[in-house]
Scaffold this motif. Structure first.
Motif, PDB file in Angstrom:
ATOM      1  N   UNK A  30       0.976  -0.878  -0.032  1.00 40.91           N
ATOM      2  CA  UNK A  30      -0.194  -0.038  -0.118  1.00 40.91           C
ATOM      3  C   UNK A  30       0.933   1.353   0.111  1.00 40.91           C
ATOM      4  N   UNK A  31       0.788   2.162  -0.898  1.00 38.05           N
ATOM      5  CA  UNK A  31       1.391   3.235  -0.957  1.00 38.05           C
ATOM      6  C   UNK A  31       0.533   4.383  -0.387  1.00 38.05           C
ATOM      7  N   UNK A  32       1.287   5.439   0.329  1.00 35.38           N
ATOM      8  CA  UNK A  32       0.608   6.375   0.801  1.00 35.38           C
ATOM      9  C   UNK A  32       1.506   7.609   0.261  1.00 35.38           C
ATOM     10  N   UNK A  33       0.905   8.752  -0.412  1.00 36.43           N
ATOM     11  CA  UNK A  33       1.676   9.807  -0.968  1.00 36.43           C
ATOM     12  C   UNK A  33       0.988  11.009  -0.564  1.00 36.43           C
ATOM     13  N   UNK A  34       1.855  12.133  -0.004  1.00 36.14           N
ATOM     14  CA  UNK A  34       1.268  13.343   0.474  1.00 36.14           C
ATOM     15  C   UNK A  34       2.391  14.506   0.225  1.00 36.14           C
ATOM     16  N   UNK A  35       1.928  15.802   0.164  1.00 27.55           N
ATOM     17  CA  UNK A  35       2.976  16.915   0.184  1.00 27.55           C
ATOM     18  C   UNK A  35       2.701  17.688   1.290  1.00 27.55           C
ATOM     19  N   UNK A  36       3.580  17.334   2.183  1.00 28.74           N
ATOM     20  CA  UNK A  36       3.711  17.617   3.690  1.00 28.74           C
ATOM     21  C   UNK A  36       4.184  19.238   3.546  1.00 28.74           C
ATOM     22  N   UNK A  37       3.550  20.249   4.363  1.00 31.19           N
ATOM     23  CA  UNK A  37       4.273  21.651   4.260  1.00 31.19           C
ATOM     24  C   UNK A  37       5.549  21.414   4.852  1.00 31.19           C
ATOM     25  N   UNK A  38       6.830  22.272   4.517  1.00 31.79           N
ATOM     26  CA  UNK A  38       8.120  22.271   5.047  1.00 31.79           C
ATOM     27  C   UNK A  38       8.741  21.420   4.534  1.00 31.79           C
ATOM     28  N   UNK A  39       8.293  20.540   3.563  1.00 35.99           N
ATOM     29  CA  UNK A  39       9.111  19.126   3.140  1.00 35.99           C
ATOM     30  C   UNK A  39      10.306  19.738   2.214  1.00 35.99           C
ATOM     31  N   UNK A  40      11.329  18.845   2.369  1.00 34.04           N
ATOM     32  CA  UNK A  40      12.429  19.385   1.377  1.00 34.04           C
ATOM     33  C   UNK A  40      12.273  19.283  -0.089  1.00 34.04           C
ATOM     34  N   UNK A  41      13.225  19.757  -1.008  1.00 34.13           N
ATOM     35  CA  UNK A  41      12.537  19.666  -2.453  1.00 34.13           C
ATOM     36  C   UNK A  41      12.621  18.234  -3.091  1.00 34.13           C
TER      37      UNK A  41
END
Length: 134
Positions: A30-41
């Protein structure tokens, strides 16, 4: 390539990705994918292999296999994204090529879902119709 810069740094980040991100499941992954605030490039990746998969030796072998499968696919993940790959029981018996196909499919589907979600969110915010009570 150093893997340490692509690791998820904390348990809070794991929880955030699994709760807030998109999910794509296959028979053993199972793949979970998100754009978290403050994440590196660059993208970050973490693995969750439960005790239901096997003993410590088996779990670490599964983690090493997943790491080698994900390494060349890091460019498929959106910049600044965080991915958690969670395994399901029986993953240790899956052939490497089959596991590679499952991980590839799950990552591609999760990336598509994330792109759709971010496009919908930016499109609805830009139109001014969502939440507009004039």
């Amino acid at each position: 390539m150093s893997w340490s810069r692509h690791r998820i740094p904390s348990g809070d980040a794991f929880r955030s990705v699994t709760r807030l991100g998109v999910r794509s499941a296959r028979s053993h992954v199972v793949a979970h994918l998100a754009l978290l605030p403050g994440a590196p490039e660059g993208p970050r990746v973490g693995f969750v292999v439960s005790k239901k998969v096997g003993n410590s030796v088996v779990r670490h072998r599964v983690t090493r296999r997943l790491r080698e499968i994900v390494r060349p696919r890091l460019d498929l993940l959106p910049p600044g994204s965080t991915c958690v790959l969670r395994t399901l029981p029986g993953v240790a018996e899956v052939a490497f090529a089959d596991l590679e196909g499952e991980v590839d499919g799950a990552l591609r589907a999760a990336a598509r879902k994330l792109a759709t979600r971010t496009a919908d969110a930016s499109g609805s915010d830009a139109s001014g119709t969502v939440g507009d009570r004039s």
